[in-house]
Design an enzyme around this catalytic site. Structure first.
Site, PDB file in Angstrom:
ATOM      1  N   TYR A  57       0.834  -1.210   0.000  1.00  0.00           N
ATOM      2  CA  TYR A  57       0.000   0.000   0.000  1.00  0.00           C
ATOM      3  C   TYR A  57       0.866   1.256   0.000  1.00  0.00           C
ATOM      4  O   TYR A  57       1.815   1.380   0.780  1.00  0.00           O
ATOM      5  CB  TYR A  57      -0.925   0.039   1.211  1.00  0.00           C
ATOM      6  CG  TYR A  57      -1.697   1.343   1.297  1.00  0.00           C
ATOM      7  CD1 TYR A  57      -2.686   1.634   0.375  1.00  0.00           C
ATOM      8  CD2 TYR A  57      -1.401   2.303   2.264  1.00  0.00           C
ATOM      9  CE1 TYR A  57      -3.376   2.837   0.419  1.00  0.00           C
ATOM     10  CE2 TYR A  57      -2.079   3.507   2.314  1.00  0.00           C
ATOM     11  CZ  TYR A  57      -3.067   3.770   1.381  1.00  0.00           C
ATOM     12  OH  TYR A  57      -3.739   4.968   1.408  1.00  0.00           O
TER      13      TYR A  57
ATOM     14  N   GLY B 210      -6.418   5.122  -0.561  1.00  0.00           N
ATOM     15  CA  GLY B 210      -7.765   5.217  -0.016  1.00  0.00           C
ATOM     16  C   GLY B 210      -8.635   4.087  -0.521  1.00  0.00           C
ATOM     17  O   GLY B 210      -8.261   2.910  -0.475  1.00  0.00           O
TER      18      GLY B 210
ATOM     19  N   ARG C  28     -14.732  37.830  42.227  1.00  0.00           N
ATOM     20  CA  ARG C  28     -14.298  36.882  43.251  1.00  0.00           C
ATOM     21  C   ARG C  28     -13.766  35.583  42.651  1.00  0.00           C
ATOM     22  O   ARG C  28     -12.855  34.962  43.214  1.00  0.00           O
ATOM     23  CB  ARG C  28     -15.487  36.583  44.171  1.00  0.00           C
ATOM     24  CG  ARG C  28     -15.105  35.978  45.487  1.00  0.00           C
ATOM     25  CD  ARG C  28     -16.269  35.571  46.369  1.00  0.00           C
ATOM     26  NE  ARG C  28     -17.561  36.102  46.014  1.00  0.00           N
ATOM     27  CZ  ARG C  28     -18.717  35.492  46.293  1.00  0.00           C
ATOM     28  NH1 ARG C  28     -18.707  34.322  46.920  1.00  0.00           N
ATOM     29  NH2 ARG C  28     -19.871  36.036  45.975  1.00  0.00           N
TER      30      ARG C  28
END
Length: 515
Positions: free
Chosen positions: A57, A64, A289
Site C-alpha cells: 500500500y 484510499g 471573586r
C-alpha cells in the site's frame, strides 16, 4: 545561514519554541546528518518493496478506496504526481503564512525521523523552501483531519514538484516554478511512496495548536492583569485571593492566577481607601471573586493541551510507516482526534475567559453596580456615551466565541467511498480556535481600556504600582478620561498592546515575572 537563528531538524522531537521560531520569526532550518542517514536507510526498504511483485500500500498500489489496484512500475511516477495534484483541492481564503510555515516544518520533522521512506533529496527541497521564505498557497477548506491534513499538505507537496502558486519572501503571489528557479531550488519528481508521505500527517492542526498555545500563554496572564484592574476599579477586595483560601482547592492554574492577582494588587491606594470600615459589602460578584477559578481552569486546560502537543511532536505520523526492523506497515496514526479534542477544549476555555472579562467591563459601566463611577464612564453622561458601545463590541465578540466553542471534533463526515468513514475535523477545530484567540485578545483589550479609565476616575486615590504601570503604558498611546472621541482606534491600539505582550510587560516591570 547569516544572522538568522537556525533550528536543527533531526529524528528527535522539536520544541514548542523551535516551531514558533520558524513559523513566526523566520528562523532557518537545517536537516541533521542523523536525519539524512535515517531517511536514506528507510528509502532502501521502500525501493525493495517497489521492485517486489507483491503489492504494498502506498508504494505500488492506489490510495484510499482505490488501494486495491496494483500499479505498474511504469506508471508509478505518474501515480505520485496524480496523487498530489488531485489532493491539492483546497478552497477559500489563504491560510496565514505562519500556519503554512509551521505545517511545513512539522512535516519536515516527520520525514527526518526516517519512518516515511522519503529520499533525503526530497526532504531537502522542503528545507530549502522554508529557508528561502517561499510559502505555498494553502486554503482554508479541504482538510477533514484524517488521513491527516491532506489538502493543505498537498498544496505544499505540489510546490516541491515545482507546480502551483506560492508567496515569495516579499509576500508576492508567484508561480511556483518561477519562484523556485529564482531561489535556485530544483523541484523533484516524486518517487514511489513520496507523494503519500508528504501529505499524510496532522501537521497543520498541530502547528495551529502550538501557535495558539504561544498566544494563550500571554493572554491568560493578560486576563489576570485585566481582572486585577477591574477588581481595583470596582472597589473589590483582594482578600479572596489569599494563598490559604486558594490552597483549599489545589488546582495549579488557580494558584498561579491568584498569586498573580495578589502581586498585581499589592500596595493599592484605591483598595486601602475603602478599608476604613465604611464598606458594607460582604462579597464581590462572581466575575471578580472567581477570577482565579476561571482563569486558572483555562491555564490547566492549556497545560493539558501542551501534554498532547508534546506527544505529537514526538510522533512520526504517516501511513504506511517504515519501522526500524524494515517492515512497512499500515496504521491509523494519521487520525487527528487527540489534537482535535484539545483544540476544541481550548476554544471552550477561551470563550469563558472572555465571558467573565465582559461581565467585569459591564459592571464598571453600570451606575447601580460600579460604586460611584459615572454612567458608562462618560465625561458628561447623556451628552457623552463613554464606553457604552465598547461593551457592545465585547458582547458581540463573546457571543461569537460561544458559537466557536461548539466542538468540531464531534462532527465526523464520511469520505472516500466510506473507506475514511470517521474523521477528526481537527483542522476545522484549529481554524476556529485561531479566530477565538483573536476574539479574546480584543475582549481583554476593551476591559483593560475601560478599567484604565475607571482607575483614572478614582483619583485622587492611586492604583497599585503594577496596575498603575499598565495605565501609564496605555496613556502613551491612548488619552485618559474626557469628552467622547473616536473610540475604535483606541480599542485597536490597546489590542496591539495586548497582542504584543506590552500590557503584561508593564505590570511585570513592577511585579517581576508573573506566573
Amino acid at each position: 545561514m547569516g544572522d538568522r537563528a537556525v533550528v536543527n531538524v533531526g529524528p528527535e522531537p522539536l520544541s514548542f519554541d523551535e516551531v514558533t521560531m520558524v513559523a513566526r520569526h523566520g528562523a532557518e532550518v537545517r536537516l541533521t546528518d542523523d536525519a539524512v542517514a535515517a531517511m536514506a536507510a528507510a528509502r532502501i526498504r521502500v525501493d525493495e518493496l517497489a521492485e517486489s511483485p507483491t503489492p504494498a500500500y502506498g508504494v505500488s498500489t492506489g490510495f484510499g478506496a482505490l488501494a486495491t489496484r496494483h500499479i505498474d512500475p511504469s506508471l508509478r511516477a505518474q501515480l505520485q504526481r496524480s496523487l498530489v495534484r488531485s489532493h491539492a483541492a483546497g478552497s477559500g481564503p489563504e491560510v496565514e503564512r505562519e500556519v503554512v510555515r509551521a505545517l511545513m516544518l512539522l512535516r519536515l520533522h516527520t520525514l527526518a525521523t526516517g519512518h516515511t521512506g522519503v529520499r533525503p533529496k526530497t526532504a531537502k527541497v522542503l528545507q530549502d523552501l522554508l529557508n528561502a521564505s517561499i510559502t505555498p498557497v494553502v486554503h482554508e477548506y479541504g482538510s477533514l483531519g484524517c488521513s491527516g491534513d491532506l489538502a493543505p499538505l498537498s498544496h505544499v507537496a505540489l510546490t516541491i514538484m515545482g507546480e502551483g502558486v506560492v508567496r515569495d519572501a516579499a509576500g508576492d503571489l508567484r508561480d511556483a516554478a518561477e519562484a523556485l528557479k529564482q531561489a535556485g531550488i530544483e523541484p523533484v519528481e516524486l518517487a514511489a511512496k513520496e507523494g503519500l508521505a508528504l501529505i499524510n500527517g496532522t501537521d497543520g492542526m498541530l502547528g495551529m495548536l502550538i501557535l495558539a498555545m504561544d498566544d494563550l500563554g500571554r493572554l491568560f496572564r493578560t486576563a489576570d492583569v485585566s481582572a486585577a484592574m477591574s477588581v481595583e476599579a470596582l472597589l473589590g477586595t483582594d482578600r479572596v485571593f489569599a494563598a490559604d483560601l486558594q490552597a483549599l482547592r489545589p488546582h495549579p492554574g488557580q494558584a498561579a492566577s491568584a498569586a498573580n492577582l495578589r502581586a498585581l494588587l499589592k500596595d493599592s491606594g484605591i483598595m486601602e481607601s475603602h478599608r476604613d470600615g465604611t464598606c458594607t459589602r460582604v462579597q464581590d460578584a462572581y466575575s471578580l471573586r472567581c477570577a482565579p477559578q476561571v482563569a486558572g481552569a483555562a491555564r490547566d486546560t492549556l497545560a493539558h493541551a501542551a501534554v498532547v502537543a508534546e506527544r505529537e511532536l514526538a510522533s512520526a505520523v504517516d501511513n504506511p510507516v517504515v519501522l526500524a526492523d524494515g517492515r512497512v506497515e499500515s496504521n491509523g496514526n494519521f487520525h487527528g482526534a487527540p489534537v482535535g479534542y484539545v483544540l476544541d477544549f481550548l476554544a471552550i476555555a477561551v470563550a469563558d475567559v472572555a465571558s467573565i472579562s465582559e461581565r467585569r467591563t459591564d459592571r464598571m459601566l453600570d451606575v447601580a453596580r460600579s460604586h460611584g463611577l459615572p454612567a458608562f464612564l462618560a465625561d458628561d453622561p447623556g451628552v457623552d456615551s463613554g464606553h457604552m458601545i465598547a461593551q457592545y463590541t465585547q458582547a458581540a465578540i463573546v457571543s461569537e466565541l460561544k458559537r466557536l466553542a461548539a466542538p468540531a471534533s464531534v462532527d465526523s463526515i464520511p469520505s472516500s467511498a466510506m473507506q475514511e468513514d470517521h474523521v477528526s475535523m481537527g483542522w476545522s477545530a484549529a481554524r476556529k480556535l485561531r479566530r477565538a484567540v483573536d476574539g479574546l485578545t480584543r475582549v481583554l483589550a476593551v476591559e483593560i481600556l475601560t478599567a484604565a479609565r475607571a482607575l483614572d476616575l478614582r483619583a485622587p486615590h492611586r492604583p497599585a504600582p503594577a496596575t498603575g504601570a499598565v495605565v501609564a503604558a496605555l496613556r502613551q498611546t491612548v488619552a485618559g478620561p474626557g469628552p467622547d472621541r473616536f473610540l475604535a482606534p483606541e480599542i485597536e491600539a490597546v489590542t496591539r498592546l495586548v497582542a504584543s505582550n506590552a500590557v503584561v510587560a508593564a505590570a511585570e516591570s513592577v511585579t517581576g515575572p508573573l506566573e
